[in-house]
Motif scaffolding. Structure first.
Motif, mmCIF file in Angstrom:
data_model
loop_
_atom_site.group_PDB
_atom_site.id
_atom_site.type_symbol
_atom_site.label_atom_id
_atom_site.label_comp_id
_atom_site.label_asym_id
_atom_site.label_seq_id
_atom_site.Cartn_x
_atom_site.Cartn_y
_atom_site.Cartn_z
ATOM 1 N N VAL A 153 -73.795 -0.859 6.888
ATOM 2 C CA VAL A 153 -72.801 -0.608 7.933
ATOM 3 C C VAL A 153 -71.440 -1.159 7.530
ATOM 4 O O VAL A 153 -70.402 -0.541 7.800
ATOM 5 N N GLY A 154 -71.431 -2.317 6.861
ATOM 6 C CA GLY A 154 -70.159 -2.880 6.408
ATOM 7 C C GLY A 154 -69.437 -1.964 5.443
ATOM 8 O O GLY A 154 -68.212 -1.786 5.525
ATOM 9 N N GLU A 155 -70.174 -1.358 4.506
ATOM 10 C CA GLU A 155 -69.571 -0.410 3.558
ATOM 11 C C GLU A 155 -69.034 0.815 4.288
ATOM 12 O O GLU A 155 -67.948 1.314 3.972
ATOM 13 N N MET A 156 -69.804 1.308 5.254
ATOM 14 C CA MET A 156 -69.368 2.478 6.007
ATOM 15 C C MET A 156 -68.071 2.187 6.748
ATOM 16 O O MET A 156 -67.128 2.986 6.720
ATOM 17 N N LEU A 157 -67.991 1.025 7.401
ATOM 18 C CA LEU A 157 -66.779 0.666 8.140
ATOM 19 C C LEU A 157 -65.589 0.497 7.196
ATOM 20 O O LEU A 157 -64.475 0.903 7.511
ATOM 21 N N ALA A 158 -65.830 -0.109 6.033
ATOM 22 C CA ALA A 158 -64.754 -0.291 5.056
ATOM 23 C C ALA A 158 -64.213 1.059 4.582
ATOM 24 O O ALA A 158 -62.996 1.249 4.438
ATOM 25 N N LEU A 159 -65.117 2.012 4.352
ATOM 26 C CA LEU A 159 -64.705 3.338 3.899
ATOM 27 C C LEU A 159 -63.918 4.057 5.002
ATOM 28 O O LEU A 159 -62.873 4.672 4.731
ATOM 29 N N ILE A 160 -64.401 3.969 6.234
ATOM 30 C CA ILE A 160 -63.705 4.614 7.347
ATOM 31 C C ILE A 160 -62.314 4.017 7.528
ATOM 32 O O ILE A 160 -61.322 4.737 7.697
ATOM 33 N N ARG A 161 -62.226 2.691 7.492
ATOM 34 C CA ARG A 161 -60.922 2.048 7.685
ATOM 35 C C ARG A 161 -59.961 2.401 6.555
ATOM 36 O O ARG A 161 -58.763 2.558 6.788
ATOM 37 N N ARG A 162 -60.464 2.559 5.353
ATOM 38 C CA ARG A 162 -59.603 2.955 4.222
ATOM 39 C C ARG A 162 -58.997 4.329 4.479
ATOM 40 O O ARG A 162 -57.794 4.538 4.298
ATOM 41 N N HIS A 163 -59.812 5.263 4.928
ATOM 42 C CA HIS A 163 -59.315 6.621 5.156
ATOM 43 C C HIS A 163 -58.444 6.703 6.406
ATOM 44 O O HIS A 163 -57.477 7.488 6.443
ATOM 45 N N LEU A 164 -58.752 5.911 7.427
ATOM 46 C CA LEU A 164 -57.889 5.861 8.604
ATOM 47 C C LEU A 164 -56.521 5.305 8.235
ATOM 48 O O LEU A 164 -55.481 5.797 8.709
ATOM 49 N N ARG A 165 -56.496 4.293 7.406
ATOM 50 C CA ARG A 165 -55.226 3.709 6.953
ATOM 51 C C ARG A 165 -54.423 4.728 6.143
ATOM 52 O O ARG A 165 -53.207 4.852 6.311
ATOM 53 N N ALA A 166 -55.101 5.476 5.269
ATOM 54 C CA ALA A 166 -54.406 6.500 4.480
ATOM 55 C C ALA A 166 -53.794 7.560 5.385
ATOM 56 O O ALA A 166 -52.648 7.989 5.174
ATOM 57 N N ALA A 167 -54.520 7.975 6.410
ATOM 58 C CA ALA A 167 -53.999 8.982 7.333
ATOM 59 C C ALA A 167 -52.795 8.460 8.100
ATOM 60 O O ALA A 167 -51.803 9.180 8.318
ATOM 61 N N ARG A 168 -52.853 7.196 8.512
ATOM 62 C CA ARG A 168 -51.732 6.624 9.262
ATOM 63 C C ARG A 168 -50.487 6.500 8.385
ATOM 64 O O ARG A 168 -49.374 6.823 8.825
ATOM 65 N N LEU A 169 -50.658 6.047 7.138
ATOM 66 C CA LEU A 169 -49.501 5.945 6.233
ATOM 67 C C LEU A 169 -48.932 7.319 5.893
ATOM 68 O O LEU A 169 -47.722 7.488 5.781
ATOM 69 N N ALA A 170 -49.827 8.297 5.711
ATOM 70 C CA ALA A 170 -49.358 9.655 5.407
ATOM 71 C C ALA A 170 -48.552 10.221 6.572
ATOM 72 O O ALA A 170 -47.522 10.873 6.364
ATOM 73 N N ALA A 171 -49.002 9.985 7.800
ATOM 74 C CA ALA A 171 -48.292 10.506 8.972
ATOM 75 C C ALA A 171 -46.915 9.883 9.116
ATOM 76 O O ALA A 171 -45.986 10.526 9.622
ATOM 77 N N SER A 172 -46.764 8.632 8.675
ATOM 78 C CA SER A 172 -45.473 7.947 8.779
ATOM 79 C C SER A 172 -44.603 8.132 7.539
ATOM 80 O O SER A 172 -43.485 7.628 7.477
ATOM 81 N N GLY A 173 -45.135 8.843 6.525
ATOM 82 C CA GLY A 173 -44.378 9.062 5.295
ATOM 83 C C GLY A 173 -44.313 7.847 4.397
ATOM 84 O O GLY A 173 -43.448 7.774 3.513
ATOM 85 N N ARG A 174 -45.221 6.880 4.589
ATOM 86 C CA ARG A 174 -45.177 5.637 3.809
ATOM 87 C C ARG A 174 -46.373 5.489 2.876
ATOM 88 O O ARG A 174 -46.665 4.399 2.408
ATOM 89 N N LEU A 175 -47.066 6.593 2.601
ATOM 90 C CA LEU A 175 -48.230 6.510 1.721
ATOM 91 C C LEU A 175 -47.763 6.499 0.271
ATOM 92 O O LEU A 175 -47.311 7.508 -0.268
ATOM 93 N N GLY A 176 -47.891 5.349 -0.358
ATOM 94 C CA GLY A 176 -47.495 5.226 -1.756
ATOM 95 C C GLY A 176 -48.707 5.176 -2.655
ATOM 96 O O GLY A 176 -49.457 6.129 -2.778
ATOM 97 N N GLY A 177 -48.929 4.019 -3.271
ATOM 98 C CA GLY A 177 -50.088 3.857 -4.133
ATOM 99 C C GLY A 177 -51.298 3.379 -3.356
ATOM 100 O O GLY A 177 -51.226 3.023 -2.181
ATOM 101 N N ALA A 178 -52.440 3.355 -4.055
ATOM 102 C CA ALA A 178 -53.697 2.954 -3.427
ATOM 103 C C ALA A 178 -53.706 1.482 -3.055
ATOM 104 O O ALA A 178 -54.563 1.044 -2.284
ATOM 105 N N GLU A 179 -52.718 0.686 -3.576
ATOM 106 C CA GLU A 179 -52.716 -0.738 -3.255
ATOM 107 C C GLU A 179 -52.424 -0.982 -1.772
ATOM 108 O O GLU A 179 -52.709 -2.056 -1.249
ATOM 109 N N GLY A 180 -51.887 0.013 -1.072
ATOM 110 C CA GLY A 180 -51.635 -0.139 0.358
ATOM 111 C C GLY A 180 -52.845 0.124 1.213
ATOM 112 O O GLY A 180 -52.769 0.024 2.444
ATOM 113 N N LEU A 181 -53.990 0.443 0.583
ATOM 114 C CA LEU A 181 -55.204 0.773 1.314
ATOM 115 C C LEU A 181 -56.270 -0.295 1.102
ATOM 116 O O LEU A 181 -56.301 -0.947 0.054
ATOM 117 N N PRO A 182 -57.171 -0.465 2.068
ATOM 118 C CA PRO A 182 -58.331 -1.325 1.811
ATOM 119 C C PRO A 182 -59.138 -0.753 0.653
ATOM 120 O O PRO A 182 -59.164 0.468 0.449
#
Length: 330
Positions: free
Chosen positions: A159-188
């Protein structure tokens, strides 16, 4: 045209989804007829395109060009460019699916046949699970149930891995929507087992091999959407970035709350009790102005409220329909 919950793409309306389905079935039928004719004519005349979709379609192969002309020509290839981080999160979605290639995955998602392919769509399981147990004491048995659902959807029972993966993709979507998605270092970071499945050497150029009927369908989907062209449409739909932003934000709040519970930061060493559910309810109301429980002392779940709508929007089906598709042994 976007149905009950606006996704920003105009593709959630029922009649348009049905149109996509029938167009996809026509493409599969033509492919099968062409493949059968090619085999009867004397064997392998072109490239075979394996497509492990889990939808009973089987392999769609060398006759996929219109009219059974043999292997797919250049006019039926759609190329898209990705940033490094887009390529990484796309590869994770493919690795956590039953598709054997990015091309097969993108065909299914872009034509509308598979709305549940992206990691963000599967994240609807958090709404689903929270609605099923809202207000109840949660112990090891309920956590194991969530782990089995995670194995079914993501290929990981942790479950911990699943939550980590979900949060990583949620973070990517939020940064993309705000135009601030740069490198992968900004993601979990992605869970190690998912990274192993993905491998290394990710290409930022993807060629989708699709028959003429499917490519026409993708083009029409893009025209009906909020995106300016096919490439942007395919990227966002494939990554799940077309989903409603507020529902994704609510999903992130549930994921953060669940991680806190499992780590013992909330409640009693991973046990979830009434006070923890109240804390989630209060946080949801504070951030989104929505209560998860109905009015009155009973504290009953508002089944038509935030949890049910969130599950339906992301999973692409009502909770009842989703339950019926989960293997009985889970």
């Amino acid at each position: 045209m976007a149905g009950v919950v606006d996704s920003g793409t105009g593709l959630a309306h029922r009649w348009l989804r049905q149109r996509e389905l029938f167009a996809e079935l026509r493409a599969l039928e033509r492919s099968e007829r062409a493949l059968k004719g090619s085999e009867e004519a004397g064997g392998d005349t072109g490239d075979s395109i394996g497509d492990s979709t889990g939808d009973g379609a089987g392999k769609v192969g060398r006759g996929e060009g219109a009219g059974g002309a043999g292997k797919i020509g250049r006019s039926e290839v759609l190329s898209i460019r990705l940033s490094q981080v887009q390529a990484a999160v796309l590869a994770e979605s493919v690795a956590c699916s039953r598709y054997r290639s990015r091309s097969a995955y993108l065909r299914a998602v872009a034509t509308g046949r598979d709305r549940r392919g992206p990691i963000l769509a599967k994240a609807g399981v958090l709404f689903f699970w929270a609605q099923a147990h809202f207000g109840e004491p949660i112990g090891p048995e309920e956590q194991e149930e969530l782990g089995r659902l995670g194995r079914f959807l993501f290929g990981t029972e942790d479950v911990g891995e699943m939550l980590a993966l979900i949060r990583r993709h949620l973070r990517a979507a939020r940064l993309a929507a705000s135009g601030r998605l740069g490198g992968a270092e900004g993601l979990p970071p992605a869970p190690e087992r998912v990274q192993q499945r993905v491998g290394s050497g990710l290409s930022t150029e993807v060629s989708i091999r699709a028959c003429r009927e499917r490519k026409r369908l993708i083009r029409e989907n893009a025209r009906y959407s909020a995106y300016s062209g096919m490439s942007g449409f395919v990227r966002h739909v494939a990554l799940g970035w077309d989903r409603n932003g507020e529902i994704l934000a609510r999903c992130a709040a549930i994921a953060e709350w669940m991680e806190g519970c499992l780590k013992g930061q909330v409640g009693l060493e991973g046990q979830v009790g009434p006070e923890d559910w109240k804390r989630l309810d209060g946080e949801t109301h504070r951030r989104f102005g929505v209560y998860l429980s109905g009015p009155g002392a009973s504290g009953r779940v508002d089944v038509e409220g935030a949890l049910r709508r969130g599950a339906r929007h992301l999973l692409g089906a009502t909770p009842e329909t989703f339950s019926s598709r989960v293997p009985a042994e889970l």
